[in-house]
Enzyme design. Sequence first.
Site, mmCIF file in Angstrom:
data_model
loop_
_atom_site.group_PDB
_atom_site.id
_atom_site.type_symbol
_atom_site.label_atom_id
_atom_site.label_comp_id
_atom_site.label_asym_id
_atom_site.label_seq_id
_atom_site.Cartn_x
_atom_site.Cartn_y
_atom_site.Cartn_z
ATOM 1 N N GLY A 209 0.832 -1.193 0.000
ATOM 2 C CA GLY A 209 0.000 0.000 0.000
ATOM 3 C C GLY A 209 0.862 1.236 0.000
ATOM 4 O O GLY A 209 2.037 1.182 0.365
ATOM 5 N N PRO A 211 2.390 4.983 0.942
ATOM 6 C CA PRO A 211 2.794 5.524 2.239
ATOM 7 C C PRO A 211 1.627 6.204 2.951
ATOM 8 O O PRO A 211 0.816 6.868 2.306
ATOM 9 C CB PRO A 211 3.868 6.543 1.884
ATOM 10 C CG PRO A 211 4.367 6.136 0.547
ATOM 11 C CD PRO A 211 3.233 5.469 -0.149
ATOM 12 N N GLU A 431 -15.747 2.993 -14.571
ATOM 13 C CA GLU A 431 -15.995 1.776 -13.781
ATOM 14 C C GLU A 431 -17.436 1.314 -13.935
ATOM 15 O O GLU A 431 -17.707 0.121 -14.031
ATOM 16 C CB GLU A 431 -15.659 2.011 -12.296
ATOM 17 C CG GLU A 431 -14.185 2.331 -12.015
ATOM 18 C CD GLU A 431 -13.214 1.305 -12.590
ATOM 19 O OE1 GLU A 431 -13.574 0.121 -12.727
ATOM 20 O OE2 GLU A 431 -12.081 1.713 -12.932
ATOM 21 N N HIS A 434 -17.659 -0.715 -17.067
ATOM 22 C CA HIS A 434 -17.265 -2.118 -16.903
ATOM 23 C C HIS A 434 -18.398 -2.924 -16.275
ATOM 24 O O HIS A 434 -18.761 -3.992 -16.749
ATOM 25 C CB HIS A 434 -16.062 -2.227 -15.958
ATOM 26 C CG HIS A 434 -14.754 -1.867 -16.568
ATOM 27 N ND1 HIS A 434 -14.279 -2.465 -17.708
ATOM 28 C CD2 HIS A 434 -13.802 -0.990 -16.175
ATOM 29 C CE1 HIS A 434 -13.087 -1.952 -17.992
ATOM 30 N NE2 HIS A 434 -12.773 -1.055 -17.074
HETATM 31 P P1 ADP Z 1 2.610 3.509 6.389
HETATM 32 O O1 ADP Z 1 3.406 2.595 7.252
HETATM 33 O O2 ADP Z 1 1.615 2.765 5.532
HETATM 34 O O3 ADP Z 1 3.396 4.487 5.611
HETATM 35 P P2 ADP Z 1 1.768 4.574 8.894
HETATM 36 O O4 ADP Z 1 1.303 3.340 9.575
HETATM 37 O O5 ADP Z 1 3.118 5.056 9.247
HETATM 38 O O6 ADP Z 1 1.672 4.398 7.319
HETATM 39 O O7 ADP Z 1 0.673 5.704 9.103
HETATM 40 C C1 ADP Z 1 1.031 6.994 9.493
HETATM 41 C C2 ADP Z 1 0.029 7.547 10.457
HETATM 42 O O8 ADP Z 1 -1.219 7.764 9.830
HETATM 43 C C3 ADP Z 1 -0.290 6.626 11.611
HETATM 44 O O9 ADP Z 1 0.647 6.754 12.630
HETATM 45 C C4 ADP Z 1 -1.662 7.090 12.017
HETATM 46 O O10 ADP Z 1 -1.584 8.216 12.834
HETATM 47 C C5 ADP Z 1 -2.284 7.507 10.708
HETATM 48 N N1 ADP Z 1 -3.105 6.427 10.157
HETATM 49 C C6 ADP Z 1 -2.928 5.797 8.973
HETATM 50 N N2 ADP Z 1 -3.882 4.876 8.765
HETATM 51 C C7 ADP Z 1 -4.688 4.905 9.840
HETATM 52 C C8 ADP Z 1 -5.859 4.161 10.239
HETATM 53 N N3 ADP Z 1 -6.379 3.210 9.455
HETATM 54 N N4 ADP Z 1 -6.404 4.455 11.422
HETATM 55 C C9 ADP Z 1 -5.889 5.414 12.208
HETATM 56 N N5 ADP Z 1 -4.809 6.133 11.907
HETATM 57 C C10 ADP Z 1 -4.199 5.900 10.740
HETATM 58 ZN ZN ZN Z 2 -10.991 -0.077 -16.689
#
Ligand code: ADP
Ligand code: ZN
Length: 601
Positions: A209, A211, A431, A434
């Site tokens: 996924g 960042p 979409e 499709h």
């Molecule tokens: P990645 O590792 O995918 O780059 P992170 O886990 O570091 O993303 O996410 C960064 C911040 O974004 C988390 O520390 C949190 O504060 C917030 N965040 C991202 N997704 C969620 C979620 N599903 N629920 C709550 N907070 C989230």
């Molecule tokens: Zn398509």
Amino acid sequence: MEENKKNNEKNTKKQYLLLAVAIILMAVLAVMIYFTTTNSKNADDKKIAYTDLIKEINDGKVEKVEMTVGSTNVKVKLKDEEEEKTSIMTSAQVEAFTEFIQKKVEEGNDVILEQKPTNVIVSISTTLFSLLPTLLLVALIILFFKMQGIGEKGKIYDSETTKSKITFDDVAGLEEEKHEMIEIVDFLKNPERFDKMGAKIPRGVLLCGQPGTGKTLIAKAIAGQAKVPFISMSGSEFIEMFAGLGASRVRKLFEKAKKISPCIIFIDEIDAIGSRRNSNSGAESENNQTLNQLLVEMDGFDTEETIIVLAATNRPEMLDKALLRPGRFDRRITIGLPDMRGREAILNIHAKGKVFADDVNLKSIAEDTAGFTGADLANILNEAAIIATINEHEAITNKDIEDAVKKVTVGLEKQSRVISDKDKRLTAYHEAGHAIVSSTLETQKAVKEVSIIPRGVAGGYTMYKSDEDKCYISKTEMEEKLVALLGGRAAEKIVLNDISTGASNDIEVATDIAKNMITKYGMSESLGPISINTENDPYELQMLGEKFGDAIGAEVKILLDTAYERAQRLIIQNRDKLDKVAEELLKKEVISAEEFQELIK
Ligand code: ADP
Ligand code: ZN
């Protein structure tokens, strides 16, 4: 992010400390060298060379010789001199001298020989003193290497071990993903139960996924939920100057994990070490060593060790296939961008501990932030709190949040991650195209989910229910598959009277299918049952002749053109349903199978 900063700060501190120690050690070394050299100069006049000493004894000028067992320093008192002199010998010389002087005494020479037992303390301290410069030098070299390891790029290479307090409650949305992770949590908590049952739990899970979608968060939540330590390291930290160092870091990481098992290892940006091994440049072969070590460690897990390795990447297609084999990262979980409900849930979690004015409606913020990641949303609420503070508001107002959204959006626009309303409309019709087209075709699978939430490079997606296992695919089914694939492009053309690049993948897949129909499955009337494998033998087509190649091209084109025309006809015939689905998509972003059936009834 925040944690990283902390780590870096900790690092710089550690670095300064090491630097200070190094400077002190160097200073001590310098002083010692100075003293040893000057000392020996001062002692020069009190010294007597070995050969001179033998000569003086032979000449009968020596009154007394004093030797200490285990020492190479021999004290000498000459008859016509007040002060004692010292002769510093090698151990071989001491041996020879002992024999020589004993013979002299036996021969009746008037020299007095005094032999003293070893002075333990003196001898130890002299040995130590003579070794000290060497020891200091060794210490300095070790320090230097340590500093290099830490200093570069200002990052820690040492893995971080933490007790995670984050649980699944801190992760909003992602219900399916959490559900999939429950068995891992259970395994970490109670490995024996799984063992007894003979159940195999995946040791490596790949979290895919972009960042900020919460990959790290969910990994920490698993650790917190299972109450086990969390060791994390970033793939880019493994890559560095010294060959072999990356590999040894991987080894150390797993050693540490084995010691504290059960635990979770989290490797962020695994693509930095695990990208495909294709070139042989220096950096590349360093990566190979690191990657190979990782593979060795993953293969070497014992059943006694309860360790789960989670790795995050935004580019799973870049990964070396070896990483994805069974027993390694054989489970993949894709974490997409949150939908409207997910965004609202994330906003609610990050709203905790903040004071809001009555006019704030997180739901409507969620509606306006399509395409935002969890990290973006957390960022918005944080920015809003800052803006409210600067404006001396009692509580965060709706205006503060709107300003924060704008501020964050500007940043995202620079990364071209904000989706315009025009693009959204285009995706919705694409979409819906499709979904509508495939639902009218008899052989095509039922629609499972339609979404205009971006995924990877695609602006949206349409998912189909999976079939019971089928061995054969008929020609009609393949033809209709082409129609469904081109349904997106057809809808764009009919409704918006324009076409976009959004369909490029559909067209690629469709072309591949059409080519295979002609050259692999022999489904062409004019060419007949023939199989041409240009992949293994690029000359095969040449051998068959130019005309034959042209004929293949013509047949492929006919298949695609026919399918495209049929798709456009179906769109025109079902225009009302198409509009309904597209509108619903613009409102809801995601439509389930049931909702879709309801709309096209
Ligand atoms: P990645 O590792 O995918 O780059 P992170 O886990 O570091 O993303 O996410 C960064 C911040 O974004 C988390 O520390 C949190 O504060 C917030 N965040 C991202 N997704 C969620 C979620 N599903 N629920 C709550 N907070 C989230
Ligand atoms: Zn398509």
